[in-house]
Scaffold this active site. Sequence first.
Site, PDB file in Angstrom:
ATOM      1  N   GLU A   1      -3.662   6.819   7.172  1.00 23.99           N
ATOM      2  CA  GLU A   1      -4.396   7.497   6.245  1.00 23.99           C
ATOM      3  C   GLU A   1      -5.644   8.030   7.164  1.00 23.99           C
ATOM      4  OE1 GLU A   1      -4.222   4.834   2.085  1.00 23.99           O
ATOM      5  OE2 GLU A   1      -6.041   4.977   2.835  1.00 23.99           O
TER       6      GLU A   1
ATOM      7  N   LYS B   1       0.422  -1.634   0.519  1.00 26.70           N
ATOM      8  CA  LYS B   1      -0.051   0.003   0.030  1.00 26.70           C
ATOM      9  C   LYS B   1       1.422   0.912   0.179  1.00 26.70           C
ATOM     10  CE  LYS B   1      -4.098  -1.616   1.688  1.00 26.70           C
ATOM     11  NZ  LYS B   1      -3.777  -3.476   1.656  1.00 26.70           N
TER      12      LYS B   1
ATOM     13  N   ARG C   1      -6.000  -9.304  -8.929  1.00 23.74           N
ATOM     14  CA  ARG C   1      -6.436 -10.143  -8.739  1.00 23.74           C
ATOM     15  C   ARG C   1      -8.486 -10.305  -9.447  1.00 23.74           C
ATOM     16  NH1 ARG C   1      -9.266 -10.564  -4.909  1.00 23.74           N
ATOM     17  NH2 ARG C   1      -8.750  -8.926  -2.772  1.00 23.74           N
TER      18      ARG C   1
ATOM     19  N   HIS D   1     -14.478  -4.212   7.108  1.00 27.57           N
ATOM     20  CA  HIS D   1     -13.586  -3.573   6.378  1.00 27.57           C
ATOM     21  C   HIS D   1     -13.927  -4.913   5.603  1.00 27.57           C
ATOM     22  CE1 HIS D   1     -12.413  -0.078   8.870  1.00 27.57           C
ATOM     23  NE2 HIS D   1     -11.803  -0.787   9.739  1.00 27.57           N
TER      24      HIS D   1
END
Length: 663
Positions: free
Chosen positions: A202, A118, A294, A237
């Site tokens: 973030e 990330k 993917r 999440h």
Amino acid sequence: MTEISRILIANRGEIACRVIRTAKALGIKTVAVYSDADADAPHVRLADQAVPIGPAPVGESYLVIDKIIDAARASGADAVHPGYGFLSENAAFAKACTDNGLIFIGPPEHAIEVMGDKARSKRAMLEAGVPCVPGYQDEDQSDATLIAAAKEIGLPVMVKAAAGGGGRGMRLVHKAKDLENAIKLARSEAENAFGSGVLIIEKAVQQPRHVEIQVFADAHGQVIHLGERDCSVQRRHQKVIEEAPCPVMTPILRAEMGAAAVAAARAVDYCGAGTVEFLLESDGAFYFLEMNTRLQVEHPVTEAVTGLDLVALQIAVAEGKPMPITQEEVRLNGHAIEVRLYAEDPEQDFLPATGKVLLWSPPEGDGIRVDDGIVTGSDVSPFYDAMVAKIIAWGETRAMALKRLTAALESTALFGPATNRDFLIDALSQPAFQDGAATTAFIDETYGQAGLQKDAPTHETVAAAIALDVSQRRQVAHNSAIAVHPDLLDWSSTHDLESSAEYACGNLRKTARVLRKLDGVCVDLGETAHDVAITQSDHRRAELLIQGDAASMIYHREEDRIHIASDRETRVVENLSLRLRTNDEEGGGGTVLSPMHGKLLEITVAVGDRVTKGQKLAILEAMKMQHEILAEIDGTVELIAAPVGEQIAADALILEIATDEGE
């Protein structure tokens, strides 16, 4: 170009079954791999060939690259499809396949490597001009630096694992005092799940939509997108409900997000199927979240609205063929919605559930698709992800798709482990979802911390279950009465036959008097009595009249209990008169038991420690997630019974807390 003749699927469950079906339709032979726990799994039976790869834990089987490569070479496979999860986004695995002369049905190693981190991916996207969420993604990983960065960004923030996804290694932090523990948990979870504890920070975008763009690229430089999916309905999440197209999407916004997704793919020389995920705010602003290199779990909704088989496209691109469709030729037709059926208990904070599948009864109907990896008799293992099936509905309009999906869920049953089936039905009925207004805050706002709390079972439901129980037990008795003429079965010369038994359903416990009548039974529960007639039944479905009102139920009877699923609820009704009870009282809050089968990672207290209600006692890892076990009472730790670092069973004793005298 190279024609693929035999594909090894480096995965399990529903995605392995889904890939096998497309490969077979293309005339390609398939090879399954399986751990000891999956020896009898559906994907093993469905494949043309199957190769064992080791013990149940993923670290000893599905995540061992050498074992997968050896299986591919031994089976004569010339290609490997990684599915999703496991090694699907592992650059070393992609390289190992290529180095061993195997076609990897996925993107190049470099793209996986950049987008799988990330921090690196965010730096690459900023350089490519793709909008990104403000945050910290640098190399200094000290707790002090991460905490300082979080405070500078401004709380609330997301602490996220740089590697992996699926909600693991991710924590939302609202208060500065919680940062240190969140970083510790996220790092530990990330190390266990992905082998890397690198984190990023973030800014937490409040109540956005989670919208992702499906991209496809071939080896000839063509990169297109296939529209978007709205995956906003999530808990912890992890996605629960997905749909295509996004309810608030406009042609202009789709073009802008699609262009950004294509730019993201081009920035890493992408090839194959990929998904670029964005956070979309109410004003139309959107930010890059991550790219999944993917096939996505939710790819069926894109297939439903585009008419394309994404696995077939993956195979074609992997063979070196140009994509058979251009951006201008992509058409979105109608609307599709998917729900993920999880083995988990929404009434117990969505704790994962395990056990044998007593009955799996999937839905059928126009516009309905079911992708599953279980059958009746399967075991839902604690070693793997809790998702067991996906149910997808397509309609010409969103309203039609929603109507079909609701009806499909109402005619679905999975008995054995607890599931989120009733929760999904309830979620689809909520005004915010019905109106297409759900954001990532939908589940928290709608259900709060308690999750779905069912109402007490109705007497009508219990009466229907008792009628089915009596009918089934009577049929068993009839089948064994070989010396009795059929006309004499249930015959009495004195009065109507009556039986009495004690039943329990949830917190409801009743003594039921059951009076057999010519057209059914009368179930007297004390305060109420209900006439129940079974008008039609087979081994799993029954049509009934309850006080003259028609009802349909799916059912499964065990020796002392009957499982039923109506159009709104799943219940288990126990015949207590058939059960030998050795202990009517459950242990108190001082006895701390494992809520599920899992690996005990840590015990944070010692014998003699004073603890308070709500204090963390232990950390249990199950189905790839870490769960904190908290004290239910104040007291002193008297005994520690469970071994840290080992797998423990559900309801296994972890420790005991003694309350202070006088409390």
